[in-house]
Write an enzyme that holds these catalytic residues in place. Structure first.
Site, short mmCIF file in Angstrom:
data_model
loop_
_atom_site.label_atom_id
_atom_site.label_comp_id
_atom_site.label_asym_id
_atom_site.label_seq_id
_atom_site.Cartn_x
_atom_site.Cartn_y
_atom_site.Cartn_z
N ALA A 1 -5.77 10.57 7.69
CA ALA A 1 -4.43 10.54 7.12
C ALA A 1 -3.32 10.74 8.18
O ALA A 1 -2.34 9.98 8.18
CB ALA A 1 -4.32 11.59 6.02
N GLY B 1 -0.29 4.33 0.04
CA GLY B 1 -1.12 5.46 0.47
C GLY B 1 -0.41 6.23 1.58
O GLY B 1 0.82 6.21 1.67
N PHE B 2 -1.20 6.87 2.44
CA PHE B 2 -0.60 7.73 3.46
C PHE B 2 0.31 6.97 4.41
O PHE B 2 1.41 7.41 4.73
CB PHE B 2 -1.70 8.44 4.25
CG PHE B 2 -2.30 9.59 3.50
CD1 PHE B 2 -1.63 10.79 3.41
CD2 PHE B 2 -3.52 9.47 2.87
CE1 PHE B 2 -2.17 11.86 2.72
CE2 PHE B 2 -4.08 10.52 2.18
CZ PHE B 2 -3.40 11.73 2.10
N GLY B 3 -0.16 5.81 4.90
CA GLY B 3 0.63 5.06 5.87
C GLY B 3 1.84 4.41 5.25
O GLY B 3 2.97 4.54 5.74
N GLU C 1 -18.75 18.06 2.18
CA GLU C 1 -18.00 18.72 1.10
C GLU C 1 -18.70 18.51 -0.25
O GLU C 1 -18.81 19.44 -1.05
CB GLU C 1 -16.56 18.19 1.09
CG GLU C 1 -15.75 18.76 2.24
CD GLU C 1 -14.46 18.01 2.55
OE1 GLU C 1 -13.73 18.48 3.42
OE2 GLU C 1 -14.19 16.97 1.95
N GLY D 1 0.83 -1.21 0.00
CA GLY D 1 0.00 0.00 0.00
C GLY D 1 0.86 1.25 0.00
O GLY D 1 1.61 1.49 0.95
N ASP E 1 -6.07 2.79 7.79
CA ASP E 1 -7.51 2.49 7.82
C ASP E 1 -7.83 1.01 7.92
O ASP E 1 -8.97 0.65 8.23
CB ASP E 1 -8.17 3.04 6.55
CG ASP E 1 -8.32 4.54 6.57
OD1 ASP E 1 -7.85 5.17 7.55
OD2 ASP E 1 -8.90 5.11 5.63
C1 LIG Z 1 -12.99 11.08 0.02
C2 LIG Z 1 -12.09 11.02 1.21
C3 LIG Z 1 -11.78 12.18 1.89
C4 LIG Z 1 -10.93 12.13 2.99
N1 LIG Z 1 -10.64 13.31 3.63
C5 LIG Z 1 -9.75 13.28 4.64
C6 LIG Z 1 -9.35 14.51 5.27
O1 LIG Z 1 -9.81 15.59 4.89
N2 LIG Z 1 -8.43 14.44 6.26
C7 LIG Z 1 -7.89 13.25 6.68
O2 LIG Z 1 -7.04 13.24 7.55
N3 LIG Z 1 -8.26 12.08 6.13
C8 LIG Z 1 -9.18 12.06 5.12
N4 LIG Z 1 -9.55 10.89 4.54
C9 LIG Z 1 -9.05 9.62 5.11
C10 LIG Z 1 -7.65 9.32 4.67
O3 LIG Z 1 -7.52 9.46 3.27
C11 LIG Z 1 -7.31 7.89 5.10
O4 LIG Z 1 -7.41 7.82 6.50
C12 LIG Z 1 -5.90 7.49 4.67
O5 LIG Z 1 -5.80 7.47 3.27
C13 LIG Z 1 -5.53 6.11 5.22
O6 LIG Z 1 -4.24 5.78 4.78
P1 LIG Z 1 -3.88 4.26 4.47
O7 LIG Z 1 -2.42 4.22 4.20
O8 LIG Z 1 -4.45 3.38 5.50
O9 LIG Z 1 -4.70 3.91 3.13
P2 LIG Z 1 -4.72 4.60 1.71
O10 LIG Z 1 -4.14 5.96 1.74
O11 LIG Z 1 -6.11 4.44 1.22
O12 LIG Z 1 -3.75 3.68 0.85
C14 LIG Z 1 -4.04 2.34 0.60
C15 LIG Z 1 -3.24 1.89 -0.61
O13 LIG Z 1 -3.26 0.47 -0.65
C16 LIG Z 1 -3.41 0.06 -1.99
N5 LIG Z 1 -3.99 -1.28 -1.99
C17 LIG Z 1 -5.14 -1.68 -1.41
N6 LIG Z 1 -5.35 -3.00 -1.60
C18 LIG Z 1 -4.29 -3.43 -2.32
C19 LIG Z 1 -3.93 -4.70 -2.85
N7 LIG Z 1 -4.67 -5.79 -2.66
N8 LIG Z 1 -2.77 -4.80 -3.55
C20 LIG Z 1 -2.00 -3.70 -3.77
N9 LIG Z 1 -2.30 -2.49 -3.30
C21 LIG Z 1 -3.42 -2.36 -2.58
C22 LIG Z 1 -4.32 1.11 -2.59
O14 LIG Z 1 -4.21 1.14 -4.01
C23 LIG Z 1 -3.83 2.38 -1.92
O15 LIG Z 1 -2.85 3.04 -2.68
C24 LIG Z 1 -10.39 10.89 3.43
C25 LIG Z 1 -10.71 9.73 2.74
C26 LIG Z 1 -11.53 9.78 1.63
C27 LIG Z 1 -11.86 8.51 0.88
#
Ligand SMILES: Cc1cc2nc3c(=O)[nH]c(=O)nc-3n(C[C@H](O)[C@H](O)[C@H](O)COP(=O)(O)OP(=O)(O)OC[C@H]3O[C@@H](n4cnc5c(N)ncnc54)[C@H](O)[C@@H]3O)c2cc1C
Length: 433
Positions: free
Chosen positions: A326, A16-18, A173, A14, A310
């Site tokens: 995030a 994403g943010f984490g 929003e 992943g 998440d």
């Molecule tokens: C519309 C929206 C608005 C938001 N607004 C805010 C805000 O204003 N402020 C705030 O703090 N937070 C906000 N959030 C929440 C924030 O984006 C999440 O808390 C954050 O992205 C979590 O980070 P993460 O690393 O857990 O997952 P993510 O950032 O979602 O990253 C997960 C990654 O894993 C990858 N992945 C998943 N499954 C697989 C797989 N099987 N194989 C390969 N790759 C995979 C995905 O492609 C993705 O790139 C918002 C979320 C959304 C959806």
């Protein structure tokens, strides 16, 4: 296979943010990092609603993962989808490859939850990915286009009704921006319809919107939305969604609202891959499909597997839950990198303390609510704060500059220049005629 240099292999699932934060935090450690994602880009989800409403283009809020770790010599990127894990051989199973690890960090995020009503998804898409955003944009803009051409008053009213389900930050929003599009952006674009007649509803089952904020900020938010023209309905449950519209229930009163565009912002659950990980690790997921982790973010009985962001459920020593935002994912990413570094250098293992940077949501043009520690405020200054913080956290300088210019232009002209209907209806697999 052990790398030629014999270094410890950290695989991060992943970007994403984490996951991205963990990868970057390991830049100077004696490890080989493999960052796996099914997308080739990092997505700034907080601004997705701007893509969904034509204010920004997808590329403004996404950045290629390879370019983000270009200078990090100990990090390689794999574009691939994980489908399983073999925890005996310590491998992540991709569709076409197996990637061995010594330590695994899973930060695969979340997806929408329809609370068991999966059939609603095709009628009410949620907002999580770029594809979701462009699909929503297509539906919203197509509804105005079709309304311009129909002769039936009832069908026109249905096409011009937009229902947003769920009044968290994303729902608020979306509703605020939809009303702005209807009342300002499209004001002079049509000849037969008056876009300002659009009916934008925000439906929330709970007693107030923005439940994560203080009650007075929720009130400010509701008042600001109503002033803009949004029909805010609290304590109202959605009981059915079809292609014709939504049925809602408030107290004992049920009402069917014909609507062509329904957007889902009501619930999230752990990413699909969490199920395979829980099964492989022999642990249960919580009701929202997330994995319950220990104080150091490892899975019980698996000290080499961290789950952050998440996809995890984390309670601190006092039982307070880490929010699904995030900053929580990023701080967890930074922390697990420090745990890995400490283990390798036999240093004391640090403890995790979440530093809550506050929360904010924008309501519409020039209005937002902000909570920073004990400091809370709403209105125009809150909106400026929101703009500044979101620009600051966009990952690339180029994107910050582009977004700043777009916003300035949008603000002055009321325009939203990315109002393009580009995609086919992915739920039906073909463009609508
Ligand atoms: C519309 C929206 C608005 C938001 N607004 C805010 C805000 O204003 N402020 C705030 O703090 N937070 C906000 N959030 C929440 C924030 O984006 C999440 O808390 C954050 O992205 C979590 O980070 P993460 O690393 O857990 O997952 P993510 O950032 O979602 O990253 C997960 C990654 O894993 C990858 N992945 C998943 N499954 C697989 C797989 N099987 N194989 C390969 N790759 C995979 C995905 O492609 C993705 O790139 C918002 C979320 C959304 C959806």
């Amino acid at each position: 296979m052990q790398p030629a240099n014999g270094r410890h292999r950290v695989v991060i699932l992943g970007g994403g943010f984490g996951g991205l934060r963990a990868a970057k935090a390991l830049a100077r450690e004696p490890v080989e990092v493999t960052l796996i994602d099914q997308r080739n880009f990092h997505l700034f989800q907080p601004l997705l609603y701007q893509v969904a409403t034509g204010g920004l283009s997808p590329a403004n809020i996404a950045a290629p993962l390879r370019s983000l770790v270009r200078r990090q010599r100990n990090c390689r990127v794999i574009l691939g989808k994980a489908i399983d894990f073999n925890l005996e051989t310590k491998e992540v199973v991709l569709e076409d490859e197996r990637v061995p690890f010594d330590t695994l960090i899973v930060s695969a995020g979340a997806k929408h939850s329809y609370f068991g009503n999966h059939q609603w998804e095709r009628f009410a898409p949620g907002l999580k990915t770029i594809e979701d955003a462009t699909e929503i944009r297509r539906r919203v803009l197509s509804a105005f286009e079709r309304a311009e051409r129909v002769s039936s008053d009832a069908e026109r009213a249905r096409l011009l009704r937009f229902i947003v389900v769920g009044a968290g930050p994303t729902g608020v929003e979306l509703a605020g921006t939809l009303i702005e599009i209807a009342r300002h952006t499209l004001k002079k674009d049509f000849r037969r319809i008056n876009p300002a007649e659009a009916h934008v509803l925000l439906i929330e089952a709970g007693p107030r919107l923005l439940p994560a904020f203080d009650p007075d900020l929720s009130e400010d938010g509701a008042e600001a939305l109503r002033r803009l023209g949004v029909d805010v309905r609290l304590k109202t449950m959605v009981v059915d969604i079809t292609d014709a519209g939504a049925t809602v229930k408030s107290g004992d009163v049920e009402e069917t609202l014909p609507a062509a565009t329904i957007l889902w912002a009501a619930g999230v659950q752990g990413a699909v891959i969490g199920e395979a990980l829980a099964k492989a690790a022999g642990i249960q997921r919580d009701r929202a499909g997330r994995l319950v982790v220990q104080p150091d973010f490892t899975l019980p009985g698996h000290p080499d597997i961290f789950v952050i962001g998440d996809l995890s459920t984390y309670a601190d020593a006092s039982g307070k839950m880490l929010p699904g935002v995030a900053p929580a994912a990023m701080q967890a990413g930074q922390f697990v990198a420090s745990v890995i570094a400490a283990r390798l250098s036999l240093a004391p293992i640090p403890e995790f303390h979440f530093k809550d940077p506050g929360s904010m949501a924008t309501i519409g043009r020039g209005a937002a609510v902000v909570k920073l520690g004990n400091w809370k405020f709403s209105g125009f200054f809150a909106w400026l704060t929101w703009l500044f913080v979101h620009l600051l956290f966009l990952v690339q300088f180029q994107n910050r500059l582009l977004v700043l210019m777009q916003w300035a232009w949008n603000y002055v002209t009321f325009n939203r220049s990315a109002r393009l209907i580009t995609d086919t209806n992915r739920f039906l697999g073909e463009p609508e005629n």
